[in-house]
Design an enzyme around this catalytic site. Structure first.
Site: not given
Length: 266
Positions: A177, A209, A211-214
């Protein structure tokens, strides 16, 4: 009238008391994408928009019991892992996933959005050596790439070598990412057989932003559970998380969450 169950996705992760990341984000994402979300809780965090004030791991036997309870009775079409916290929990989850028949998406969570550690330093090697070999897909950000491989990515051209270094540890696919690089939000999906797919989206001027990865990893797991091939699953998940970032809202005094329900409000 009989109603058939939707595809089932299991998240193995920590709780975010603020509701923006972790188990809470995973289950919101799964609901939004039409799958039945289930959970194995690994740790409880005291967390809000300002950061992580503390966390407490669950015993390995509690993690093992939750997993067996769900998988042996209900079954799964995909699994997603997030915060695993310690060497013991990483080893426990790796053992459980060794014979998992469903796709496994590993989000190698190292730190929170605020920079607070969520994985013990001594557990990084365990993630790399014990967990990644069981991953259908690993979804590291650039900080996690550096943790796992020692490679610091400063530009897009360095993302493929980083992906290859991760693939050498066993996952079938790696999604590097590139959201921390300047310019477009560009992610690279690389496969063990030389496949390469790029996914790009506009970068929104929105600091909320959390929580984007989860959310991205859970969205990919949801799409895989619905039967999508990996490139299509990543494309659909990228579109969903981009909309969630665009809709991110202020909450508390710090960094707010992405909007998991953005499709219902647009």
């Amino acid at each position: 009238m009989a109603v058939s169950a939707p595809p089932r996705v299991l998240t193995i992760a920590g709780s975010d008391s603020g509701g923006g990341a972790g188990i809470q984000a995973d289950l919101k994402t799964m609901l939004a994408l039409g799958v039945h979300g289930m959970s194995v809780l690994t740790a409880v965090t005291a967390q809000n928009s300002l950061g992580v004030q503390g966390y407490w791991e669950l015993p390995a036997e509690a993690v093992r019991a939750q997993y067996r309870s769900v998988v042996d009775d209900i079954g799964v079409q995909a699994v997603k892992t997030g915060m695993l916290a310690s060497v013991t929990l990483v080893e426990t989850v790796a053992e459980l996933l060794a014979d998992c028949p469903a796709p496994v998406v590993v989000d190698p969570v190292g730190v929170s959005k605020h920079g607070d550690p969520l994985l013990a330093a001594e557990a990084v090697a365990t993630v790399r050596d014990r967990l990644l070999p069981h991953a259908t897909l690993a979804t590291p950000n650039l900080h996690e790439v550096a943790q796992l491989t020692g490679i610091t990515v400063l530009e897009e051209g360095e993302m493929r070598p980083a992906a290859d270094a991760l693939l050498a540890h066993g996952p079938r696919w790696v999604l590097v990412k590139g959201g921390h690089l300047p310019g477009e939000a560009a992610d690279l999906l690389a496969g063990r057989d030389g496949e390469e797919y790029w996914f790009r989206s506009p970068r929104y001027d929105n600091r909320h932003t959390h929580g984007t990865g989860c959310t991205l990893a859970s969205a990919i797991a949801a799409e895989l559970a619905k039967g999508s091939p990996m490139p299509e699953a990543v494309a659909a998940a990228k579109e969903y998380v981009t909309g969630a970032i665009r809709g991110g809202f202020a909450l508390g005094a710090g960094i707010g969450p992405v909007d998991h329900g953005w499709r219902t409000r647009h």
